[in-house]
Motif scaffolding. Structure first.
Motif, PDB file in Angstrom:
ATOM      1  N   ALA A 127      -4.247  -3.130   0.191  1.00  0.00           N
ATOM      2  CA  ALA A 127      -4.279  -4.590   0.067  1.00  0.00           C
ATOM      3  C   ALA A 127      -2.884  -5.193   0.185  1.00  0.00           C
ATOM      4  CB  ALA A 127      -4.915  -4.986  -1.266  1.00  0.00           C
ATOM      5  N   GLU A 128      -1.888  -4.569  -0.417  1.00  0.00           N
ATOM      6  CA  GLU A 128      -0.522  -5.092  -0.340  1.00  0.00           C
ATOM      7  C   GLU A 128       0.072  -4.912   1.056  1.00  0.00           C
ATOM      8  OE1 GLU A 128       1.002  -6.987  -2.602  1.00  0.00           O
ATOM      9  OE2 GLU A 128      -0.977  -6.849  -3.523  1.00  0.00           O
ATOM     10  N   LEU A 129      -0.272  -3.855   1.733  1.00  0.00           N
ATOM     11  CA  LEU A 129       0.184  -3.687   3.115  1.00  0.00           C
ATOM     12  C   LEU A 129      -0.429  -4.765   4.001  1.00  0.00           C
ATOM     13  CD1 LEU A 129      -0.072   0.196   3.479  1.00  0.00           C
ATOM     14  CD2 LEU A 129       2.028  -1.157   3.276  1.00  0.00           C
ATOM     15  N   ASP A 130      -1.700  -5.043   3.817  1.00  0.00           N
ATOM     16  CA  ASP A 130      -2.358  -6.086   4.617  1.00  0.00           C
ATOM     17  C   ASP A 130      -1.747  -7.456   4.329  1.00  0.00           C
ATOM     18  OD1 ASP A 130      -4.042  -4.233   5.786  1.00  0.00           O
ATOM     19  OD2 ASP A 130      -5.762  -4.705   4.501  1.00  0.00           O
ATOM     20  N   ARG A 131      -1.511  -7.746   3.042  1.00  0.00           N
ATOM     21  CA  ARG A 131      -0.935  -9.043   2.673  1.00  0.00           C
ATOM     22  C   ARG A 131       0.459  -9.207   3.261  1.00  0.00           C
ATOM     23  NH1 ARG A 131       2.726 -10.816  -0.818  1.00  0.00           N
ATOM     24  NH2 ARG A 131       3.039  -8.749  -1.756  1.00  0.00           N
ATOM     25  N   THR A 132       1.270  -8.159   3.157  1.00  0.00           N
ATOM     26  CA  THR A 132       2.648  -8.241   3.634  1.00  0.00           C
ATOM     27  C   THR A 132       2.705  -8.337   5.148  1.00  0.00           C
ATOM     28  OG1 THR A 132       3.360  -6.954   1.709  1.00  0.00           O
ATOM     29  CG2 THR A 132       4.896  -7.097   3.562  1.00  0.00           C
ATOM     30  N   ARG A 133       1.875  -7.583   5.827  1.00  0.00           N
ATOM     31  CA  ARG A 133       1.855  -7.670   7.294  1.00  0.00           C
ATOM     32  C   ARG A 133       1.390  -9.047   7.750  1.00  0.00           C
ATOM     33  NH1 ARG A 133      -2.115  -4.027  11.014  1.00  0.00           N
ATOM     34  NH2 ARG A 133      -3.539  -4.965   9.504  1.00  0.00           N
ATOM     35  N   ALA A 134       0.424  -9.624   7.058  1.00  0.00           N
ATOM     36  CA  ALA A 134      -0.047 -10.962   7.427  1.00  0.00           C
ATOM     37  C   ALA A 134       1.063 -11.992   7.265  1.00  0.00           C
ATOM     38  CB  ALA A 134      -1.253 -11.341   6.567  1.00  0.00           C
ATOM     39  N   ALA A 135       1.919 -11.802   6.267  1.00  0.00           N
ATOM     40  CA  ALA A 135       2.995 -12.758   6.006  1.00  0.00           C
ATOM     41  C   ALA A 135       4.137 -12.641   7.006  1.00  0.00           C
ATOM     42  CB  ALA A 135       3.520 -12.566   4.588  1.00  0.00           C
ATOM     43  N   HIS A 136       4.420 -11.422   7.478  1.00  0.00           N
ATOM     44  CA  HIS A 136       5.614 -11.194   8.294  1.00  0.00           C
ATOM     45  C   HIS A 136       5.328 -10.737   9.722  1.00  0.00           C
ATOM     46  CE1 HIS A 136       8.295 -11.574   4.816  1.00  0.00           C
ATOM     47  NE2 HIS A 136       7.387 -10.891   4.131  1.00  0.00           N
ATOM     48  N   GLY A 137       4.109 -10.368   9.994  1.00  0.00           N
ATOM     49  CA  GLY A 137       3.780  -9.815  11.305  1.00  0.00           C
ATOM     50  C   GLY A 137       3.991  -8.313  11.388  1.00  0.00           C
ATOM     51  N   PHE A 138       4.578  -7.735  10.366  1.00  0.00           N
ATOM     52  CA  PHE A 138       4.803  -6.288  10.268  1.00  0.00           C
ATOM     53  C   PHE A 138       5.065  -5.956   8.807  1.00  0.00           C
ATOM     54  CE2 PHE A 138       8.989  -8.075  10.380  1.00  0.00           C
ATOM     55  CZ  PHE A 138       9.773  -7.256   9.562  1.00  0.00           C
ATOM     56  N   VAL A 139       5.043  -4.673   8.489  1.00  0.00           N
ATOM     57  CA  VAL A 139       5.356  -4.217   7.140  1.00  0.00           C
ATOM     58  C   VAL A 139       6.002  -2.847   7.246  1.00  0.00           C
ATOM     59  CG1 VAL A 139       3.020  -3.249   6.847  1.00  0.00           C
ATOM     60  CG2 VAL A 139       4.420  -3.745   4.822  1.00  0.00           C
ATOM     61  N   VAL A 140       6.955  -2.575   6.357  1.00  0.00           N
ATOM     62  CA  VAL A 140       7.567  -1.258   6.257  1.00  0.00           C
ATOM     63  C   VAL A 140       7.167  -0.652   4.917  1.00  0.00           C
ATOM     64  CG1 VAL A 140       9.706   0.078   6.160  1.00  0.00           C
ATOM     65  CG2 VAL A 140       9.511  -1.859   7.741  1.00  0.00           C
ATOM     66  N   LEU A 141       6.388   0.397   4.991  1.00  0.00           N
ATOM     67  CA  LEU A 141       5.985   1.151   3.808  1.00  0.00           C
ATOM     68  C   LEU A 141       7.005   2.270   3.576  1.00  0.00           C
ATOM     69  CD1 LEU A 141       4.102   2.251   1.589  1.00  0.00           C
ATOM     70  CD2 LEU A 141       2.735   3.305   3.396  1.00  0.00           C
TER      71      LEU A 141
END
Length: 262
Positions: A127-141
């Motif tokens: 859920a946090e990966l999806d939220r962060t990617r939606a906010a920035h267009g990408f996410v770094v885990l």
């Protein structure tokens, strides 16, 4: 106790901390051997080590100990390192091949723990990966780990201080892997890329650069920030401060790639 702690942030970086927890339900604790009760394979003090290094990073932390169930193993228990010694979804031995249980958990018990602990952890992380990617267009885990530096059951000799895992470069953009490797190489610490630790299930499962999800694991030799790799596994503030400087440089290097990821 809630099995998972989530600290939401606004950074494109999500810090996963699957192995720092020490919580044991009473029934599980009662079944541990004397050796198992030491919780020796815990990723000691990882929350303290990473505290504040990435302002506004999201943190997803498992509060349960890895002996309850390993949140960085596939839910079906498949080996991440076929042909090599490793520990399973619910480990039966510790990292020194010593029995953990008075009576080994059976499949029904493992399934119960999977639903009670493994599933909620990954639901929160996803859920946090999806939220962060939606906010920035990408996410770094960034998957945060540590381990004792000498464990003959798992690897020969002494582990490098900093061990980057990207499953052979498949779980993140090449630029992220490159700058993280360069930042470690420029530090006072020894380092390796995709050596003994190539990234666990978290890195391999979520890392999909084509979908804007970049995953990287950092496995740290505990001698770099603990007083000693034995009970009570005390945090060494001076050693940790030096290591935190290097980790901050790694994060700064990763952040330098953001313009190309968006």
């Amino acid at each position: 106790m809630n099995p998972v702690t989530v600290i939401p942030g606004n950074s494109p970086i999500v810090l996963a901390q699957p192995h720092s927890g020490t919580f044991l339900p009473e029934d599980i604790a009662a079944n541990l051997t004397e050796r198992g009760a030491m919780l020796a394979d815990t990723d000691w003090h990882i929350p303290q080590l990473y505290e504040g290094l990435v302002p506004q990073a999201t943190v997803v932390r498992a509060e349960f100990n890895r002996y309850v169930i390993d949140a960085n193993r596939p839910p079906d228990g498949a080996s991440l390192y076929p042909g090599q010694n490793t520990t399973g979804l619910v480990p039966m031995v510790d990292f020194e091949n010593r029995p953990l249980w008075r009576e080994e958990p059976e499949e029904a018990e493992i399934a119960r723990r999977r639903e009670a602990f493994h599933v909620p952890y990954h639901a929160a992380l996803s859920a946090e990966l999806d939220r962060t990617r939606a906010a920035h267009g990408f996410v770094v885990l960034y998957d945060c780990h540590s381990i004792q530096s000498r464990l003959p059951y798992l690897f020969d000799g002494t582990l490098p201080d900093l061990n980057i895992g990207t499953n052979g470069g498949t779980t993140c953009a090449p630029a992220i892997e490159r700058v993280a490797k360069d930042a470690c190489a420029a530090s006072p610490y020894s380092s390796a890329l995709n050596g003994r630790f190539k990234g666990g299930w978290t890195t391999r499962h979520y890392g999909e650069p084509a979908r804007g999800i970049h995953a990287i694991q950092m496995e740290i030799a505990q001698l770099t920030y603990l007083e000693a790799e034995e009970p009570p596994f005390a945090y060494a503030p001076d050693k940790a401060a030096d290591l935190r400087d290097t980790l901050a440089a790694v994060f700064a290097a990763i952040e330098s790639t953001f313009g190309d990821l968006a």
